[in-house]
Design a protein around this motif. Structure first.
Motif, PDB file in Angstrom:
ATOM      1  N   ALA A 168       0.865  -1.360  -0.030  1.00 15.29           N
ATOM      2  CA  ALA A 168       0.076  -0.009  -0.087  1.00 15.29           C
ATOM      3  C   ALA A 168       0.926   1.275  -0.023  1.00 15.29           C
ATOM      4  O   ALA A 168       0.830   2.288  -0.725  1.00 15.29           O
ATOM      5  CB  ALA A 168      -0.979  -0.124   1.015  1.00 15.29           C
ATOM      6  N   LEU A 169       1.995   1.213   0.909  1.00 11.79           N
ATOM      7  CA  LEU A 169       2.856   2.508   0.826  1.00 11.79           C
ATOM      8  C   LEU A 169       3.523   2.654  -0.485  1.00 11.79           C
ATOM      9  O   LEU A 169       3.528   3.596  -0.823  1.00 11.79           O
ATOM     10  CB  LEU A 169       3.699   2.352   2.023  1.00 11.79           C
ATOM     11  N   ALA A 170       3.964   1.524  -0.958  1.00 11.95           N
ATOM     12  CA  ALA A 170       4.753   1.578  -2.221  1.00 11.95           C
ATOM     13  C   ALA A 170       3.746   2.163  -3.420  1.00 11.95           C
ATOM     14  O   ALA A 170       4.079   3.058  -4.211  1.00 11.95           O
ATOM     15  CB  ALA A 170       5.116   0.201  -2.642  1.00 11.95           C
ATOM     16  N   GLY A 171       2.547   1.672  -3.368  1.00 10.19           N
ATOM     17  CA  GLY A 171       1.601   2.131  -4.502  1.00 10.19           C
ATOM     18  C   GLY A 171       1.197   3.558  -4.291  1.00 10.19           C
ATOM     19  O   GLY A 171       0.889   4.367  -5.269  1.00 10.19           O
ATOM     20  N   GLU A 172       1.105   4.190  -3.180  1.00 11.71           N
ATOM     21  CA  GLU A 172       0.828   5.755  -2.844  1.00 11.71           C
ATOM     22  C   GLU A 172       2.060   6.290  -3.050  1.00 11.71           C
ATOM     23  O   GLU A 172       1.551   7.541  -3.399  1.00 11.71           O
ATOM     24  CB  GLU A 172       0.274   5.818  -1.490  1.00 11.71           C
ATOM     25  N   THR A 173       3.175   5.968  -2.862  1.00 10.82           N
ATOM     26  CA  THR A 173       4.476   6.854  -3.255  1.00 10.82           C
ATOM     27  C   THR A 173       5.177   6.724  -4.563  1.00 10.82           C
ATOM     28  O   THR A 173       5.864   7.697  -4.879  1.00 10.82           O
ATOM     29  CB  THR A 173       5.357   6.659  -1.943  1.00 10.82           C
ATOM     30  N   GLY A 174       4.574   5.516  -5.252  1.00 11.53           N
ATOM     31  CA  GLY A 174       5.633   5.297  -6.399  1.00 11.53           C
ATOM     32  C   GLY A 174       6.673   4.846  -6.229  1.00 11.53           C
ATOM     33  O   GLY A 174       7.684   4.472  -7.087  1.00 11.53           O
ATOM     34  N   CYS A 175       7.105   4.417  -4.924  1.00 14.79           N
ATOM     35  CA  CYS A 175       8.560   3.796  -4.495  1.00 14.79           C
ATOM     36  C   CYS A 175       8.194   2.491  -4.805  1.00 14.79           C
ATOM     37  O   CYS A 175       7.307   1.647  -4.929  1.00 14.79           O
ATOM     38  CB  CYS A 175       8.921   4.165  -3.053  1.00 14.79           C
ATOM     39  N   GLY A 176       9.709   1.551  -4.772  1.00 12.58           N
ATOM     40  CA  GLY A 176       9.504   0.235  -4.633  1.00 12.58           C
ATOM     41  C   GLY A 176       9.637  -0.168  -3.117  1.00 12.58           C
ATOM     42  O   GLY A 176       9.703   0.773  -2.271  1.00 12.58           O
ATOM     43  N   ALA A 177       9.218  -1.442  -2.819  1.00  9.41           N
ATOM     44  CA  ALA A 177       9.443  -1.773  -1.405  1.00  9.41           C
ATOM     45  C   ALA A 177      10.028  -3.089  -1.322  1.00  9.41           C
ATOM     46  O   ALA A 177       9.722  -4.161  -2.003  1.00  9.41           O
ATOM     47  CB  ALA A 177       7.885  -1.891  -0.772  1.00  9.41           C
ATOM     48  N   LEU A 178      11.037  -3.017  -0.490  1.00 10.43           N
ATOM     49  CA  LEU A 178      11.729  -4.512  -0.038  1.00 10.43           C
ATOM     50  C   LEU A 178      11.398  -4.650   1.299  1.00 10.43           C
ATOM     51  O   LEU A 178      11.881  -3.666   2.336  1.00 10.43           O
ATOM     52  CB  LEU A 178      13.392  -3.878  -0.234  1.00 10.43           C
ATOM     53  N   VAL A 179      10.989  -5.670   1.521  1.00 11.73           N
ATOM     54  CA  VAL A 179      10.388  -6.345   2.833  1.00 11.73           C
ATOM     55  C   VAL A 179      11.516  -7.737   3.187  1.00 11.73           C
ATOM     56  O   VAL A 179      11.234  -8.326   2.359  1.00 11.73           O
ATOM     57  CB  VAL A 179       8.882  -6.650   2.574  1.00 11.73           C
ATOM     58  N   TYR A 180      12.055  -7.640   4.400  1.00  5.13           N
ATOM     59  CA  TYR A 180      12.859  -8.648   4.477  1.00  5.13           C
ATOM     60  C   TYR A 180      12.798  -9.156   5.926  1.00  5.13           C
ATOM     61  O   TYR A 180      12.200  -8.370   6.640  1.00  5.13           O
ATOM     62  CB  TYR A 180      14.232  -8.349   4.333  1.00  5.13           C
ATOM     63  N   SER A 181      12.979 -10.629   6.080  1.00  3.80           N
ATOM     64  CA  SER A 181      13.221 -11.220   7.379  1.00  3.80           C
ATOM     65  C   SER A 181      14.750 -11.176   8.107  1.00  3.80           C
ATOM     66  O   SER A 181      15.392 -11.558   7.306  1.00  3.80           O
ATOM     67  CB  SER A 181      12.633 -12.444   7.464  1.00  3.80           C
ATOM     68  N   ARG A 182      15.038 -10.630   9.237  1.00  4.20           N
ATOM     69  CA  ARG A 182      16.262 -10.723   9.379  1.00  4.20           C
ATOM     70  C   ARG A 182      16.905 -12.082   9.815  1.00  4.20           C
ATOM     71  O   ARG A 182      15.772 -13.081  10.003  1.00  4.20           O
ATOM     72  CB  ARG A 182      16.715  -9.805  10.710  1.00  4.20           C
ATOM     73  N   ALA A 183      18.092 -12.267   9.669  1.00  4.10           N
ATOM     74  CA  ALA A 183      18.333 -13.672  10.031  1.00  4.10           C
ATOM     75  C   ALA A 183      17.895 -13.929  11.318  1.00  4.10           C
ATOM     76  O   ALA A 183      17.857 -13.492  12.359  1.00  4.10           O
ATOM     77  CB  ALA A 183      19.904 -13.889  10.041  1.00  4.10           C
ATOM     78  N   GLY A 184      17.410 -15.520  11.397  1.00  8.64           N
ATOM     79  CA  GLY A 184      16.670 -16.039  12.663  1.00  8.64           C
ATOM     80  C   GLY A 184      15.315 -15.597  12.532  1.00  8.64           C
ATOM     81  O   GLY A 184      14.465 -16.291  13.405  1.00  8.64           O
ATOM     82  N   ASP A 216      11.277 -20.706  17.639  1.00  6.09           N
ATOM     83  CA  ASP A 216      12.032 -20.521  19.031  1.00  6.09           C
ATOM     84  C   ASP A 216      13.380 -19.614  18.820  1.00  6.09           C
ATOM     85  O   ASP A 216      13.735 -18.791  19.688  1.00  6.09           O
ATOM     86  CB  ASP A 216      12.736 -21.962  19.307  1.00  6.09           C
ATOM     87  N   CYS A 217      13.950 -19.691  17.563  1.00  4.78           N
ATOM     88  CA  CYS A 217      15.202 -18.715  17.509  1.00  4.78           C
ATOM     89  C   CYS A 217      14.683 -17.477  17.366  1.00  4.78           C
ATOM     90  O   CYS A 217      15.105 -16.674  18.156  1.00  4.78           O
ATOM     91  CB  CYS A 217      15.825 -19.095  16.083  1.00  4.78           C
ATOM     92  N   ALA A 218      13.598 -17.092  16.633  1.00  5.60           N
ATOM     93  CA  ALA A 218      12.987 -15.578  16.562  1.00  5.60           C
ATOM     94  C   ALA A 218      12.708 -15.248  18.080  1.00  5.60           C
ATOM     95  O   ALA A 218      12.857 -14.013  18.398  1.00  5.60           O
ATOM     96  CB  ALA A 218      11.626 -15.437  15.670  1.00  5.60           C
ATOM     97  N   PHE A 219      11.746 -15.892  18.706  1.00  6.92           N
ATOM     98  CA  PHE A 219      11.191 -15.470  19.939  1.00  6.92           C
ATOM     99  C   PHE A 219      12.289 -15.403  20.987  1.00  6.92           C
ATOM    100  O   PHE A 219      12.534 -14.255  21.645  1.00  6.92           O
ATOM    101  CB  PHE A 219      10.084 -16.292  20.557  1.00  6.92           C
ATOM    102  N   TRP A 220      13.027 -16.376  21.237  1.00  5.13           N
ATOM    103  CA  TRP A 220      14.031 -16.291  22.398  1.00  5.13           C
ATOM    104  C   TRP A 220      15.095 -15.496  22.052  1.00  5.13           C
ATOM    105  O   TRP A 220      15.863 -14.917  23.025  1.00  5.13           O
ATOM    106  CB  TRP A 220      14.694 -17.764  22.788  1.00  5.13           C
ATOM    107  N   GLY A 221      15.579 -15.427  21.070  1.00  2.00           N
ATOM    108  CA  GLY A 221      16.802 -14.513  20.700  1.00  2.00           C
ATOM    109  C   GLY A 221      16.448 -12.970  20.893  1.00  2.00           C
ATOM    110  O   GLY A 221      17.313 -12.372  21.553  1.00  2.00           O
ATOM    111  N   TRP A 222      15.273 -12.654  20.905  1.00  2.00           N
ATOM    112  CA  TRP A 222      14.572 -11.290  21.220  1.00  2.00           C
ATOM    113  C   TRP A 222      14.366 -11.187  22.662  1.00  2.00           C
ATOM    114  O   TRP A 222      14.810 -10.278  23.483  1.00  2.00           O
ATOM    115  CB  TRP A 222      13.450 -10.748  20.517  1.00  2.00           C
ATOM    116  N   ASN A 223      13.655 -12.126  23.142  1.00  2.00           N
ATOM    117  CA  ASN A 223      13.067 -12.070  24.629  1.00  2.00           C
ATOM    118  C   ASN A 223      14.047 -12.238  25.675  1.00  2.00           C
ATOM    119  O   ASN A 223      14.404 -11.440  26.661  1.00  2.00           O
ATOM    120  CB  ASN A 223      12.040 -13.287  24.795  1.00  2.00           C
TER     121      ASN A 223
END
Length: 254
Positions: A42-58, A164-171
């Protein structure tokens, strides 16, 4: 995509980096590319920009990481992981859209000479620049919900084998006694690009003191949008106001 020797889950929307600026989405501490839902498109469409969405390692579909995470994990991403991703993706002009941990990572990256001139501005939701007692209490509650409630099942839908990697790494990092001293305010004067901060008044993970510190210490202009009756995820809880503010911010830069 391979970046820094790891496989990183990425999703693209809109034009490529050789055609338009790129909105780079940095998720929160237990999020991933999928948890942004349709907001990046939605934000890309409204601004004319591209959007790169990524998941960090883990996180999400990216390669796992070893636990425990170092207490410097946000510095590590801002100083190394993110620039490696931007280089690998060929991003030339970027707006960093960071939520919670992702907002802190965006500030850390923007404080480095390596971020310029590529990074043009920061759009931040509920970022942290120091550790608050309210944050610790909420993260303790999340631990209880993960162990005894339905939080693990909800997160597993997005993270799969990385849950578990995602949650415990943060928590465990945030609940480490040493993390009480975590503070990145000294980095803020080096952030000279324009910043938009969106914060809910009912955010259980942080207070307006975070916004005040960013506005007071950053080396560039800072705009704030404070949303009443809004918690930790403005792009979901008050989508239209958040989207409108971010669109206006980007359009004002182009």
């Amino acid at each position: 995509m391979l970046a820094g020797g790891r496989r990183i889950e990425t999703v693209w929307h809109g034009p490529g980096p050789d055609v338009a600026p790129t909105l780079v989405f940095l998720h929160d501490g237990i999020g991933c590319a999928a948890t942004w839902r349709d907001f990046p498109a939605a934000l890309a469409g409204e601004t004319g920009c591209g959007a790169l969405v990524y998941s960090r390692a883990g996180y999400g579909g990216s390669d796992p990481v070893a636990l425990p995470r170092p207490l410097t994990y946000m510095h590590d991403e801002g100083f190394l992981g993110l620039p490696e991703l931007l280089d690998a993706a060929g991003v030339r002009r970027a707006y960093l859209v960071g939520h919670s941990d992702g907002g802190s990572i965006a500030l850390l990256h923007a404080s480095t000479p390596r971020s310029l001139p590529r990074v043009r501005g920061l759009l931040l939701e509920a970022p942290h620049v120091f550790c608050e007692e309210v944050t610790v209490r909420s993260i303790e509650k999340a631990r209880d919900d993960y162990l005894h409630g339905d939080l693990r099942g909800k997160l597993e839908r997005h993270h799969g084998g990385n849950v578990d990697c995602a949650f415990w790494g943060w928590n465990r990092a945030w609940l480490d006694p040493g993390f009480l001293a975590w503070n990145i305010e000294d980095c803020l004067p080096a952030v000279t690009v324009p910043v938009l901060v969106v914060q809910g008044t009912d955010d259980p993970y942080g207070t307006l003191l975070q916004v005040d510190a960013i506005e007071r210490r950053c080396g560039g202009t800072v705009r704030r949008l404070i949303l009443e009756q809004c918690g930790h995820s403005p792009h979901r809880e008050q989508r239209e106001r958040t989207l409108s503010a971010m669109v206006a911010f980007v359009r004002g830069m182009e």
